[in-house]
Design a protein around this motif. Structure first.
Motif, PDB file in Angstrom:
ATOM      1  N   ALA A   1       3.677   8.061   3.785  1.00  0.00           N
ATOM      2  CA  ALA A   1       4.330   7.497   2.592  1.00  0.00           C
ATOM      3  C   ALA A   1       4.898   8.613   1.714  1.00  0.00           C
TER       4      ALA A   1
ATOM      5  N   ALA B   1       8.755   9.194   0.745  1.00  0.00           N
ATOM      6  CA  ALA B   1       9.208   9.261  -0.657  1.00  0.00           C
ATOM      7  C   ALA B   1      10.056  10.518  -0.857  1.00  0.00           C
TER       8      ALA B   1
ATOM      9  N   GLN C   1      11.828   3.767   0.016  1.00  0.00           N
ATOM     10  CA  GLN C   1      10.899   2.894  -0.701  1.00  0.00           C
ATOM     11  C   GLN C   1       9.817   2.472   0.280  1.00  0.00           C
ATOM     12  N   VAL C   2       8.583   2.392  -0.205  1.00  0.00           N
ATOM     13  CA  VAL C   2       7.498   2.130   0.748  1.00  0.00           C
ATOM     14  C   VAL C   2       6.586   0.997   0.297  1.00  0.00           C
TER      15      VAL C   2
ATOM     16  N   LEU D   1       2.872  -0.037   0.944  1.00  0.00           N
ATOM     17  CA  LEU D   1       1.608   0.451   1.489  1.00  0.00           C
ATOM     18  C   LEU D   1       0.716  -0.750   1.733  1.00  0.00           C
TER      19      LEU D   1
ATOM     20  N   ALA E   1      -0.145   4.097  -3.893  1.00  0.00           N
ATOM     21  CA  ALA E   1       1.129   3.641  -4.474  1.00  0.00           C
ATOM     22  C   ALA E   1       1.311   4.236  -5.870  1.00  0.00           C
TER      23      ALA E   1
ATOM     24  N   ALA F   1       7.031   2.804  -4.658  1.00  0.00           N
ATOM     25  CA  ALA F   1       5.989   2.253  -3.770  1.00  0.00           C
ATOM     26  C   ALA F   1       5.326   1.016  -4.355  1.00  0.00           C
TER      27      ALA F   1
END
Ligand SMILES: NC(=O)c1ccc[n+]([C@@H]2O[C@H](COP(=O)([O-])OP(=O)(O)OC[C@H]3O[C@@H](n4cnc5c(N)ncnc54)[C@H](O)[C@@H]3O)[C@@H](O)[C@H]2O)c1
Length: 264
Positions: A23, A27, A32-33, A35, A47, A54
């Motif tokens: 992650a 970033a 954009q992630v 989790l 996050a 995130a």
């Protein structure tokens, strides 16, 4: 080369060490992630550290219903998922295969193997239809090399290797890439607890723990260049060479002579 900027990734086991490292690397690339983890608390912690790019969702990878809900949350937040990292996993106590309880065997298979299958079932269709995307599955060096007292875990990770190679063939015509991450010892709750319990022998632990961010960067690079194999720990190469050469050396005369083979 694929540009990852503004792409969206969903990472399972996102509350853990390697998921967190992936992650962080994503970033860095402007992604954009999402989790996703069975431990919402751990996913939220990761996050928060990443800020606005995130979000955290609770996901049990063994449940297809849970995947459906996580997909809906990701779609609502970011519109689509471009990269799926099937990374959640559990370890096993170091025990001979016949002494592993049926419950532990089933759990290892459910999380490590069926969990990956469930992720593929949930997202591969979207990617195929869009003709874009990438799936990264976390196997292990144990998904290429098996040794005594780690049989259930190795079996679950060999299965991840096999599913990923098959999937690569299946999705390539749709412009969807597949990569397999084969970590060796890396800093995480799992590895630290295995070291503490003695399930990772002290001589192996003494080699040191790779920091997850470096694996994350290797994953980002593999997606950008659509590489199938991600080897973060090349120190295992001689053992792997021995295994492959033993398999090749066993290729002699065919069991039934008219079916070809080297000397056939
Ligand atoms: N750390 C290592 O040395 C190492 C080496 C080889 C492979 N791996 C693999 O890397 C992956 C990540 O592990 P890690 O080392 O970061 O360990 P970790 O324990 O820090 O992370 C694993 C995460 O998976 C989550 N998880 C467990 N069961 C789940 C489920 N049913 N649904 C959703 N999430 C679940 C856990 O809550 C945890 O946050 C695993 O697949 C592991 O097998 C790790």
């Amino acid at each position: 080369m694929q540009n990852l900027n503004k792409k969206v990734a969903l990472i399972t086991g996102g509350g853990g060490g390697i998921g967190g490292g992936i992650a962080q690397a994503f970033a860095e690339k402007g992604m954009q992630v999402v989790l996703a983890d069975i431990s919402l608390e751990h996913a939220q912690e990761q996050a928060r550290a990443l800020g606005d790019c995130a979000i955290a969702v609770q996901l049990d990878v063994t449940s297809l219903d849970s995947w459906t809900q996580a997909r809906a949350t990701a779609m609502e937040a970011f519109g689509q998922v471009d990269v799926l990292c099937n990374n959640a996993g559990v370890s096993q106590p170091r025990q001979p295969l016949d002494q592993i309880t049926p419950e532990i065997f089933a759990r290892v298979m459910a999380v490590n193997t069926a969990g990956v299958y469930n992720g593929v079932v949930t997202f591969a269709g979207d990617m195929r239809q869009r003709r874009s995307g990438h799936i990264v599955n976390t196997s292990s060096m144990n998904g290429l090399l098996a040794f005594g007292t780690f049989g259930a875990y190795s079996a679950s990770k060999f299965a991840v290797t096999a599913m990923s190679e098959a999937l690569r063939d299946e999705l390539a015509p749709f412009n969807v890439g597949v990569s397999i991450l084969f970590p060796g010892l890396t800093r995480s709750r799992m590895s630290l607890s295995d070291i503490e319990s003695g399930d990772i022998p002290p001589e192996v632990a003494a080699q040191g723990l790779t920091e997850p961010l470096y694996l994350g960067r290797a994953v980002a690079n593999a997606i950008e260049h659509n590489k199938l194999y991600i080897i973060s720990h090349p120190a295992y190469k001689p053992i792997l060479e021995k295994r492959f050469s033993d398999i090749l050396a066993a290729h002699g005369k065919p069991a039934q002579v008219e079916f070809g083979g080297e000397d056939g």
